[in-house]
Write a protein that holds these residues in place. Structure first.
Motif, PDB file in Angstrom:
ATOM      1  N   GLY A 111       0.770  -1.227   0.000  1.00  0.00           N
ATOM      2  CA  GLY A 111       0.000   0.000   0.000  1.00  0.00           C
ATOM      3  C   GLY A 111       0.799   1.273   0.000  1.00  0.00           C
ATOM      4  O   GLY A 111       1.800   1.420   0.689  1.00  0.00           O
ATOM      5  N   GLU A 112       0.330   2.186  -0.833  1.00  0.00           N
ATOM      6  CA  GLU A 112       0.899   3.536  -0.866  1.00  0.00           C
ATOM      7  C   GLU A 112       0.432   4.318   0.360  1.00  0.00           C
ATOM      8  O   GLU A 112      -0.443   3.876   1.097  1.00  0.00           O
ATOM      9  N   ASN A 113       1.023   5.484   0.534  1.00  0.00           N
ATOM     10  CA  ASN A 113       0.650   6.332   1.659  1.00  0.00           C
ATOM     11  C   ASN A 113       0.896   7.775   1.272  1.00  0.00           C
ATOM     12  O   ASN A 113       2.009   8.121   0.858  1.00  0.00           O
ATOM     13  N   SER A 114      -0.129   8.607   1.411  1.00  0.00           N
ATOM     14  CA  SER A 114       0.030  10.013   1.031  1.00  0.00           C
ATOM     15  C   SER A 114       0.573  10.877   2.157  1.00  0.00           C
ATOM     16  O   SER A 114       0.756  12.081   1.973  1.00  0.00           O
ATOM     17  N   ILE A 115       0.825  10.292   3.318  1.00  0.00           N
ATOM     18  CA  ILE A 115       1.502  11.022   4.384  1.00  0.00           C
ATOM     19  C   ILE A 115       3.000  10.797   4.193  1.00  0.00           C
ATOM     20  O   ILE A 115       3.476   9.662   4.254  1.00  0.00           O
ATOM     21  N   VAL A 116       3.732  11.858   3.941  1.00  0.00           N
ATOM     22  CA  VAL A 116       5.143  11.729   3.573  1.00  0.00           C
ATOM     23  C   VAL A 116       5.924  11.016   4.673  1.00  0.00           C
ATOM     24  O   VAL A 116       5.921  11.433   5.827  1.00  0.00           O
ATOM     25  N   GLY A 117       6.569   9.914   4.285  1.00  0.00           N
ATOM     26  CA  GLY A 117       7.398   9.169   5.218  1.00  0.00           C
ATOM     27  C   GLY A 117       6.654   8.180   6.081  1.00  0.00           C
ATOM     28  O   GLY A 117       7.289   7.432   6.855  1.00  0.00           O
ATOM     29  N   ALA A 118       5.331   8.117   5.980  1.00  0.00           N
ATOM     30  CA  ALA A 118       4.563   7.270   6.893  1.00  0.00           C
ATOM     31  C   ALA A 118       4.764   5.790   6.637  1.00  0.00           C
ATOM     32  O   ALA A 118       4.471   4.960   7.510  1.00  0.00           O
ATOM     33  N   GLY A 119       5.257   5.427   5.466  1.00  0.00           N
ATOM     34  CA  GLY A 119       5.503   4.015   5.198  1.00  0.00           C
ATOM     35  C   GLY A 119       6.643   3.440   6.011  1.00  0.00           C
ATOM     36  O   GLY A 119       6.712   2.217   6.222  1.00  0.00           O
ATOM     37  N   ALA A 120       7.560   4.289   6.476  1.00  0.00           N
ATOM     38  CA  ALA A 120       8.722   3.794   7.211  1.00  0.00           C
ATOM     39  C   ALA A 120       8.339   3.121   8.532  1.00  0.00           C
ATOM     40  O   ALA A 120       8.772   1.979   8.796  1.00  0.00           O
ATOM     41  N   PRO A 121       7.544   3.748   9.401  1.00  0.00           N
ATOM     42  CA  PRO A 121       7.167   3.044  10.627  1.00  0.00           C
ATOM     43  C   PRO A 121       6.270   1.841  10.375  1.00  0.00           C
ATOM     44  O   PRO A 121       6.315   0.861  11.135  1.00  0.00           O
TER      45      PRO A 121
END
Length: 318
Positions: A111-121
């Motif tokens: 899944g993508e995420n439009s909150i910048v950097g939110a994929g890292a956690p």
């Protein structure tokens, strides 16, 4: 030779992504695709190389909202991806995700995420689960250079390092944080050097060379699977389009785009393959084949019925 065959596979993957994005731009211009769309032209080698290095039957990728390339490189066919962007019920998420919220966990794309950097956690969470479930999973979090200044990315890298989690942090450094050069945002723009502060290895790699990306991600994944913890990779590339469709790119200096076009990954790989003895007829036939695949997938998706708005409350938790 085996490596030539592998490079031809990489070329096909990158062409599929490039031609897909070009068709998306056309569909967006004529109003069939609506809403915000972020294309990845020029960055195809990162997705192709990284996915070639991972075992997507168990590994997990968490890309940014510039995620069409990641999705295709994970193996999602163009047809259901087009259908998703077009809001068709035949889309990979039933037309609910659109361009910025795609997900295809059955292909290893979480899944993508439009909150910048939110994929890292989130990736760190998947890696934490792998430390307990015995799956041998490696999680890969991809984000742009600007996201390196997000607090959540710092927290994820620190947590992953402390817990020695099997996660790869991959920075797609295309030199621009949206419309601002990364060099104008930080004192030290060698972003991989931040890895040492967390006690993890870091490396800058050629993000326009799929084989270089593949080898670096493969090494990082092997290290992670053996319990040695996370790695930070900074893949240097440059997008050949604006940050978003409609971006006039007035911020780019004269000559920059011309240099980027001369060094982009498909042009470079074609030169390598010609030097290895691959004939122009074979290269042209490969391009024609992928063009036809993309054209047929787009046409088929356009003919599908739109998602039924009466189902909008499905897949929600009360």
């Amino acid at each position: 030779m085996p490596e030539t065959a592998t490079l031809l596979d990489h070329l096909e993957s990158m062409r599929r992504i490039r031609f897909f994005e070009e068709e998306v731009a056309r569909l967006r211009a004529q109003g069939d695709v609506v809403g915000s769309v972020h294309l990845c032209n020029g960055q195809e080698a990162i997705y192709t190389g990284a996915c070639a290095a991972l075992d997507l039957s168990r590994d997990a990728i968490f890309p940014t909202y510039r995620g069409h390339g990641w999705t295709l490189a994970c193996g999602v066919p163009p047809y259901p991806l087009f259908a998703e962007l077009l809001g068709r019920q035949s889309g990979i998420n039933g037309g609910r995700g659109g361009s910025a919220y795609l997900t295809a966990p059955e292909y290893g794309m979480y899944g993508e995420n439009s909150i910048v950097g939110a994929g890292a956690p989130i990736a760190a969470g998947a890696a934490l689960a792998a430390a307990y479930d015995g799956s041998g999973r490696v999680a890969l979090a991809a984000f742009g250079d600007g996201a390196m200044n997000q607090g959540a990315v710092h927290e994820a890298m620190n947590f992953a390092a402390v817990r020695r989690l099997p996660v790869i942090f991959l920075v797609e450094n295309n030199h621009y944080s949206e419309l601002t050069p990364i060099a104008d945002m930080v004192r030290v723009d060698r972003l991989f050097e931040r890895a040492s502060a967390y006690g993890m290895p870091g490396a800058r790699i050629d993000g326009n060379n799929p084989a270089a990306v593949r080898d670096a991600v493969s090494e990082a994944a092997g290290r992670a699977r053996s319990g040695e913890g996370p790695v930070l990779l900074e893949a240097m590339t440059q997008r050949l389009v604006g940050h978003y469709i409609g971006d006039a790119q007035h911020y780019r200096p004269a000559g920059e785009m011309e240099r980027a076009l001369a060094d982009e990954p498909i042009i470079r790989l074609l030169a390598v393959l010609r030097a290895a003895g691959v004939g122009q007829d074979e290269l042209d036939a490969g391009a024609d084949r992928v063009h036809a695949e993309i054209a047929e997938a787009s046409k088929r998706a356009l003919a599908d019925p739109p998602a039924d708005p009466t189902t909008v409350l499905e897949h929600l938790y009360a």
